[in-house]
Design an enzyme around this catalytic site. Structure first.
Site, PDB file in Angstrom:
ATOM      1  N   GLU A  22       0.823  -1.216   0.000  1.00 51.52           N
ATOM      2  CA  GLU A  22       0.000   0.000   0.000  1.00 51.52           C
ATOM      3  C   GLU A  22       0.853   1.259   0.000  1.00 51.52           C
ATOM      4  O   GLU A  22       0.717   2.107   0.888  1.00 51.52           O
ATOM      5  CB  GLU A  22      -0.891   0.035   1.250  1.00 51.52           C
ATOM      6  CG  GLU A  22      -1.865  -1.106   1.401  1.00 51.52           C
ATOM      7  CD  GLU A  22      -2.598  -1.065   2.746  1.00 51.52           C
ATOM      8  OE1 GLU A  22      -2.205  -0.269   3.639  1.00 51.52           O
ATOM      9  OE2 GLU A  22      -3.560  -1.823   2.901  1.00 51.52           O
ATOM     10  N   PRO A  23       1.737   1.432  -0.974  1.00 53.22           N
ATOM     11  CA  PRO A  23       2.565   2.635  -0.960  1.00 53.22           C
ATOM     12  C   PRO A  23       1.769   3.853  -1.397  1.00 53.22           C
ATOM     13  O   PRO A  23       0.939   3.767  -2.307  1.00 53.22           O
ATOM     14  CB  PRO A  23       3.644   2.314  -2.002  1.00 53.22           C
ATOM     15  CG  PRO A  23       2.935   1.429  -2.981  1.00 53.22           C
ATOM     16  CD  PRO A  23       1.968   0.602  -2.170  1.00 53.22           C
ATOM     17  N   CYS A  53      -2.280  34.321   7.652  1.00 49.24           N
ATOM     18  CA  CYS A  53      -2.158  34.958   8.957  1.00 49.24           C
ATOM     19  C   CYS A  53      -1.969  33.908  10.046  1.00 49.24           C
ATOM     20  O   CYS A  53      -2.872  33.662  10.856  1.00 49.24           O
ATOM     21  CB  CYS A  53      -3.379  35.816   9.220  1.00 49.24           C
ATOM     22  SG  CYS A  53      -3.552  37.068   7.956  1.00 49.24           S
ATOM     23  N   GLU A  54      -0.823  33.256  10.021  1.00 51.75           N
ATOM     24  CA  GLU A  54      -0.434  32.245  11.013  1.00 51.75           C
ATOM     25  C   GLU A  54       1.086  32.233  11.062  1.00 51.75           C
ATOM     26  O   GLU A  54       1.730  32.189  10.005  1.00 51.75           O
ATOM     27  CB  GLU A  54      -0.866  30.822  10.580  1.00 51.75           C
ATOM     28  CG  GLU A  54      -2.331  30.542  10.537  1.00 51.75           C
ATOM     29  CD  GLU A  54      -2.944  30.274  11.896  1.00 51.75           C
ATOM     30  OE1 GLU A  54      -2.202  29.963  12.853  1.00 51.75           O
ATOM     31  OE2 GLU A  54      -4.168  30.394  11.988  1.00 51.75           O
ATOM     32  N   ARG A  70       3.206   7.691  -0.574  1.00 49.49           N
ATOM     33  CA  ARG A  70       4.281   8.654  -0.766  1.00 49.49           C
ATOM     34  C   ARG A  70       5.332   8.208  -1.787  1.00 49.49           C
ATOM     35  O   ARG A  70       5.734   8.978  -2.656  1.00 49.49           O
ATOM     36  CB  ARG A  70       4.966   8.865   0.597  1.00 49.49           C
ATOM     37  CG  ARG A  70       5.946   9.997   0.650  1.00 49.49           C
ATOM     38  CD  ARG A  70       6.712   9.984   1.978  1.00 49.49           C
ATOM     39  NE  ARG A  70       5.855   9.870   3.138  1.00 49.49           N
ATOM     40  CZ  ARG A  70       5.322  10.912   3.785  1.00 49.49           C
ATOM     41  NH1 ARG A  70       5.580  12.132   3.391  1.00 49.49           N
ATOM     42  NH2 ARG A  70       4.538  10.737   4.837  1.00 49.49           N
ATOM     43  N   TYR A  74       0.762  14.098  -0.235  1.00 52.49           N
ATOM     44  CA  TYR A  74       0.259  14.849   0.921  1.00 52.49           C
ATOM     45  C   TYR A  74       0.430  16.358   0.700  1.00 52.49           C
ATOM     46  O   TYR A  74       0.721  17.108   1.628  1.00 52.49           O
ATOM     47  CB  TYR A  74       0.919  14.362   2.217  1.00 52.49           C
ATOM     48  CG  TYR A  74       0.755  12.865   2.393  1.00 52.49           C
ATOM     49  CD1 TYR A  74      -0.477  12.327   2.724  1.00 52.49           C
ATOM     50  CD2 TYR A  74       1.815  11.980   2.160  1.00 52.49           C
ATOM     51  CE1 TYR A  74      -0.649  10.949   2.837  1.00 52.49           C
ATOM     52  CE2 TYR A  74       1.647  10.606   2.272  1.00 52.49           C
ATOM     53  CZ  TYR A  74       0.414  10.108   2.617  1.00 52.49           C
ATOM     54  OH  TYR A  74       0.240   8.744   2.724  1.00 52.49           O
ATOM     55  N   ARG A  92       2.504  20.479   5.045  1.00 52.06           N
ATOM     56  CA  ARG A  92       3.447  19.572   5.707  1.00 52.06           C
ATOM     57  C   ARG A  92       4.448  20.274   6.624  1.00 52.06           C
ATOM     58  O   ARG A  92       4.696  19.781   7.731  1.00 52.06           O
ATOM     59  CB  ARG A  92       4.157  18.684   4.681  1.00 52.06           C
ATOM     60  CG  ARG A  92       3.191  17.755   3.928  1.00 52.06           C
ATOM     61  CD  ARG A  92       3.908  16.704   3.084  1.00 52.06           C
ATOM     62  NE  ARG A  92       4.592  15.744   3.915  1.00 52.06           N
ATOM     63  CZ  ARG A  92       5.888  15.730   4.166  1.00 52.06           C
ATOM     64  NH1 ARG A  92       6.680  16.615   3.613  1.00 52.06           N
ATOM     65  NH2 ARG A  92       6.392  14.834   4.962  1.00 52.06           N
TER      66      ARG A  92
HETATM   67  C1  LIG Z   1      -1.497   6.353   4.687  1.00 49.04           C
HETATM   68  C2  LIG Z   1      -1.559   4.893   4.512  1.00 49.04           C
HETATM   69  C3  LIG Z   1      -0.735   4.252   3.581  1.00 49.04           C
HETATM   70  C4  LIG Z   1       0.299   4.967   2.766  1.00 49.04           C
HETATM   71  O1  LIG Z   1       1.348   5.458   3.518  1.00 49.04           O
HETATM   72  P1  LIG Z   1       2.635   6.062   2.759  1.00 49.04           P
HETATM   73  O2  LIG Z   1       3.547   6.461   3.837  1.00 49.04           O
HETATM   74  O3  LIG Z   1       2.160   7.229   1.957  1.00 49.04           O
HETATM   75  O4  LIG Z   1       3.193   4.985   1.906  1.00 49.04           O
HETATM   76  C5  LIG Z   1      -0.889   2.888   3.420  1.00 49.04           C
HETATM   77  N1  LIG Z   1      -1.797   2.186   4.147  1.00 49.04           N
HETATM   78  C6  LIG Z   1      -2.604   2.769   5.049  1.00 49.04           C
HETATM   79  C7  LIG Z   1      -3.572   1.942   5.800  1.00 49.04           C
HETATM   80  C8  LIG Z   1      -2.517   4.137   5.261  1.00 49.04           C
HETATM   81  O5  LIG Z   1      -3.316   4.715   6.171  1.00 49.04           O
END
Ligand SMILES: *Cc1c(COP(=O)(O)O)cnc(C)c1O
Length: 423
Positions: A277-278, A345-346, A280, A374, A316
């Site tokens: 699940e990548p 304004c922060e 980033r 992000y 970020r």
């Molecule tokens: C946010 C998230 C990701 C991705 O994370 P990265 O750091 O962007 O790779 C994968 N799985 C789950 C469940 C997440 O909440």
């Protein structure tokens, strides 16, 4: 170091073959610019590392949810990892099928669960016993069997640059503590409308080395053994996301081969289909936030560079104290140590503090690097600022993939005068 797609040619920063000033003239600033080939390259790099292991890469939509980015990833063979009904809607709009979708998140509503089941998602990742019971009830009402995975919290020490991006440690809201997995599995015979198809975890984001993974995998595998011993038809092993990317010059790229070596060995042993699940990793380096310098300012012995992008566009630095490299689009002489700040304004509205930067003047363009993940997906309308445009570059071509919001958009959903109703 592999190219991010952003390179100087004759002193001008290009996105692939397109000079960034061309995009700024055509679309204005601030604008997110993404390189299609960098995303393709990252996807293939990860995919190749798992060659020979049955696997599927599910892009974490929250990192960059633009429809065109999702379509690009779909064309490469990716699936998606979603965390809301809104992300499911986007994924389907981008052409994904339900079977391409893994649904994560600690607070899914009944409506979102029904939406996911109607779409026929591959897996719903379960994060609590209460949620398990709810998913079963929704599936019963719809007359379907819900394919679920248990998200295990392996409770390992995770080293990330900021505490807010750890998820796999003890005491976090995420996942089922590993000691509670067997209790959850024991509930399953009483819940006929769910079928346990997978075990998963997600340790956090921007994880710099393989140690947490090395610690966590045996714990995930031991949960798998418990589930299998209970006769559950497990088909998927989901190791989550979290692969890091370099934001600072001294940081190194994630060692994909090392990561793959550890995960491959574990996955092959199980005979299961591996899910990754990548977020980033696939998109961060492929994007910059293009912004124009509005003013130079000198106050109380400090120099400031004021840009037309602010924390509403890229939060970020304010949220995670994150570092972003910032480069002039046209190579500029001279140097100054300055705070690079937005118009909001922060006091937290800055992109860099006490940063040595070239001596850029008003009108100069800057590229805030590594902003493809992000970035836009966390943008807001704070200070009633319209969210920026998004542009995708592919070789010599570029296209607007997200139109800049208008000021009319800012008030479109608000109502005045009011239509009062009585109780
Ligand atoms: C946010 C998230 C990701 C991705 O994370 P990265 O750091 O962007 O790779 C994968 N799985 C789950 C469940 C997440 O909440």
């Amino acid at each position: 170091m592999t190219s991010t797609g952003f390179d100087y040619r004759a002193g001008v920063l290009h996105a692939e073959e397109v000079p960034l000033p061309t995009i700024a003239s055509a679309v204005g600033t601030p604008t997110y610019v993404y390189c299609a080939n960098t995303i393709r390259h990252r996807f293939h790099q990860l995919d190749q590392a798992f060659h020979g292991v049955p696997h599927h890469i599910h892009f974490a939509v929250k990192a960059n949810s633009n429809l065109s980015i999702l379509s690009l990833l779909r064309s490469l063979g990716a699936g998606v990892d979603i965390v809301s009904g809104g992300e499911l809607y986007r994924a389907l709009a981008a052409g994904f099928h339900g079977r391409d979708v893994v649904f994560s998140g600690v607070g899914k509503t009944v409506h979102e669960i029904a939406q996911a089941l109607n779409a026929g998602v591959q897996l719903i990742n379960i994060e609590s016993e209460a949620e398990l019971v709810t998913v079963n009830a929704v599936a019963e009402r719809l007359g379907v069997i819900a394919p679920i995975a248990i998200r295990v919290n392996p409770e390992v020490t995770v080293d990330t640059p900021h505490a807010y991006i750890k998820t796999g440690e003890k005491g976090q809201k995420f996942g089922i503590p590993r000691d509670d997995v067997s209790r959850l599995v024991a509930c399953l015979p009483d819940l006929p409308n769910v079928q346990l198809r997978g075990l998963g975890m997600h340790l956090g984001s921007q994880i710099g080395n393989a140690d947490p993974l090395r610690d966590a995998l045996p714990r995930l595998l031991s949960a798998l053994e418990q589930a299998r011993a209970a006769g559950q038809p497990i088909a998927f092993l989901d190791v989550g996301g979290g692969l890091s990317v370099p934001y600072e010059a001294h940081e190194t790229e994630a060692d994909i081969d090392d990561y793959a070596r550890i995960v491959r060995a574990a996955a092959l042993d199980t005979g299961l289909t591996l899910l990754l699940e990548p977020g980033r990793f696939l998109v961060a380096e492929a994007g910059v936030l293009l912004t124009e310098v509005l003013y130079r300012k000198h106050a109380a012995g400090k120099d400031f560079v004021v840009t037309d992008a602010g924390m509403n566009d890229l939060i970020r630095p304010a949220l995670y104290q994150a570092y972003h490299a910032i480069d002039p689009v046209v190579i500029t002489d001279g140097a100054v140590v300055a705070d690079i700040v937005g118009p909001i304004c922060e006091s937290g509205d800055f992109f860099a503090k006490d940063r040595a930067v070239p001596d850029v003047q008003a009108g100069a363009l800057l590229a805030v690097r590594t902003a493809g993940a992000y970035g836009f997906s966390m943008a807001s309308n704070y200070n009633s600022r319209a969210r920026p445009a998004e542009v995708l570059v592919d070789g010599e071509q570029f296209a607007v993939v997200g139109v800049r919001e208008s000021q009319e958009d800012l008030v479109r959903l608000e109502r005045a005068p009011l239509h009062w109703r009585t109780a």
